[in-house]
Structures are given as C-alpha cells and as structure tokens.
Scaffold this active site. Structure first.
Site, PDB file in Angstrom:
ATOM      1  N   LEU A  25     -44.980  40.404  18.107  1.00  0.00           N
ATOM      2  CA  LEU A  25     -43.639  40.960  18.175  1.00  0.00           C
ATOM      3  C   LEU A  25     -43.164  40.860  19.617  1.00  0.00           C
ATOM      4  CD1 LEU A  25     -43.948  44.235  16.049  1.00  0.00           C
ATOM      5  CD2 LEU A  25     -42.477  42.286  15.537  1.00  0.00           C
ATOM      6  N   ASP A  26     -41.875  40.582  19.802  1.00  0.00           N
ATOM      7  CA  ASP A  26     -41.311  40.576  21.153  1.00  0.00           C
ATOM      8  C   ASP A  26     -41.523  41.940  21.807  1.00  0.00           C
ATOM      9  OD1 ASP A  26     -40.401  38.003  20.769  1.00  0.00           O
ATOM     10  OD2 ASP A  26     -38.379  38.612  20.204  1.00  0.00           O
TER      11      ASP A  26
END
Length: 307
Positions: free
Chosen positions: A47-48
């Site tokens: 995930l960013d």
C-alpha cells in the site's frame, strides 16, 4: 541472561493489519515481525504510504500463500480532489497545476466513470514500485527522470461514486490486482478536463479478507507490552493459513494418499475436481498445503506446508 534467538519464533498464520497512513508497507511488516518475534514474515501487496487499511501479513509457513493473495482482487475506498494535479497522483506529491471545477457535477462524473469500468488500460505511474532496469520507478521520479512506460491491462469490476461536494468526491472500487487507484483518479480528472489526485485511500478488501476485523499496530504494541507472554499473546489474532484459500475446492486425503502427497507424488482421488488449484487436507494432519489437478486428473502437490 540468555542470548536471544536471532532467528525468531516459528509462528504461522495471517494477521489482518490496519496499516496506518504515512508508513510504508515494508516498515509496517517489519514492526509486526518484531512484535511477534517471527522468524519469517511477508505482506501480500504494498500500500502507498498515504494509504490505510487492510494489509494481510503472513507469518511463517503462511508466507507460502502470499503469492496467491497478491493475485487476488482488491477493494478500496478513496477520495479524489478535482481541479488539482500532482506529480505523484496523490496528496504526497508536488502540486503541478490547478483548474476550475465549476462545470463538474455528479452527472458528469457518472458519465466519465463509464469509460473506466470493465477492461481498461492504465499507464503505470512514475511514483510506483514497478521496476525498470532493476530499480523501482519512484527512484527515477525522485531524480526527475521520466521513463517510457507501456500501458497495462487491468479490470475494474465495480467503480461507484459515493458522494460529491463540488470539489472532492468519494468512490468505492473493486478491481483486479495491479490496478493503480491514483491513475484511476488522474484518468477521471483528465476525462472531466480539470485534473484530479487522490487525497485519501483505504484498502477495504483483498481476496477473501475484508476490513471489518483489523487490528492496529498500537493495539498490538499495547498487548505485547501489557500482558504476560509478550509475543505469544499476540498469536490469538492470527487467522489460519488456509483462510486465504477458502474459495478453492477442498480435497481430503486419507493417511496413505497424504503420505504420497508429502513425498511429492500425484495421487488419484475419487470425486476430485477436474482442473485448477485445490486445498489439500489430511485426515489426521489438517491443512497440508496447495495442490493442483494434473492433466491426467490426478491430484498433485503444488506448495506444501511444513508445520
């Protein structure tokens, strides 16, 4: 005082972590690994740093199913701000341009969304972990280097507008693996002629897992520090390894057939599926691992557990 075992514990299972914003997935993984004192750990798709939400973390033998979770569909809820574009496609980037948004309304957004559903092509963003010549694209982006990229196919199963206040819009998306939500927002902004970027992103589902029973790092740290047993007390939060594969057909094996499977041999199983991947169980041993149906109809081992 005895010397601490540097290799960690042999602990096996899947943790559904609520990743906090502002932290990389790898940093979250390493903190979980230390809290559980686990010998092995891996996550199932980055995930960013901006993003929050569901990050399944596989410990021990569960790392063998992480590749299958990487291939699974994902679900997200995100907010896009219209009228502003950034160099990264999200709020962590530098503002590049602004545009008026007075002409944007819910009807125009709904019309633009039609072109982003189903099978689509996406240009991978420069601020991504996709590699070029062995290096992630974000390293080139930080140096101001733009690498030529080819569009990649993906599938948007569902993309719904939840709310719009004249500038910010909230969406839910169910998509195939490898979909860039930031690119979805940018493409939507381009279709509306005003630009857009992601200001909030939360993963709500990955394969069979949803975000209705997540645990935070703070909760884990509090439990590890406040209860007898330390890392062992955290094991109650782990899901069984085979929970990642519940959509796969199940094949139960008697002791003899389970023994052959453990030796790497394919076996004939009455009423087994005729194709595809399966979950293997021994009558006395529980979950054995992942199998596949060979071309001759026999059940063959694919990836077995060592519990």
């Amino acid at each position: 005082m005895g010397r601490r075992n540097k290799r960690g514990r042999a602990v096996h299972g899947i943790l559904l972590l609520d990743k906090p914003g502002g932290m990389s997935s790898n940093r979250a993984l390493q903190r979980v690994k230390r809290l559980f004192d686990a010998s092995r750990a891996g996550h199932t798709g980055s995930l960013d740093p901006l993003a929050t939400g569901l990050l399944p973390i596989c410990l021990g033998e569960a790392t063998k199913v992480s590749a299958f979770l990487l291939e699974a569909d994902k679900r997200y809820r995100f907010t896009a701000r219209f009228g502003e574009t950034t160099d990264s496609g999200d709020a962590d980037g530098e503002l590049l341009a602004t545009s008026p948004v007075e002409a944007v309304d819910s009807d125009r957004i709904e019309t633009a969304l039609e072109g982003l559903r189903g099978e689509i092509l996406q240009l991978p963003p420069m601020h991504s972990a996709l590699k070029h010549a062995g290096r992630p694209l974000y390293e080139y982006a930080r140096r101001g280097i733009d690498i030529e990229r080819s569009p990649r196919a993906t599938v948007i199963h569902r993309l719904d507008l939840l709310a719009f206040d004249g500038r910010d819009a909230q969406f839910e998306v169910h998509c195939a693996k490898g979909t860039y939500v930031r690119t979805l927002a940018e493409d939507l902004g381009a279709a509306l002629g005003c630009g857009a970027h992601v200001t909030a992103l939360r993963r709500t589902g990955a394969g069979p897992f949803a975000d209705d029973a997540l645990i935070t790092l703070e909760e884990l740290e509090s439990e590890a520090a406040g209860e007898p047993g330390g890392a062992q007390q955290l094991d109650r939060h782990l899901l069984p390894i085979d929970s990642a594969l519940q959509a796969w057909p199940r094949v139960d094996l008697g002791p003899d057939l389970a023994g052959f499977i453990r030796q790497g041999q394919a076996v004939q199983v009455p009423r087994a599926p005729t194709a595809g991947l399966v979950r293997l169980y021994g009558r006395d041993d529980g979950f054995l691992g992942m199998g596949r149906i060979a071309s001759d109809g026999r059940v063959a081992p694919k990836r077995l557990m060592n519990l």
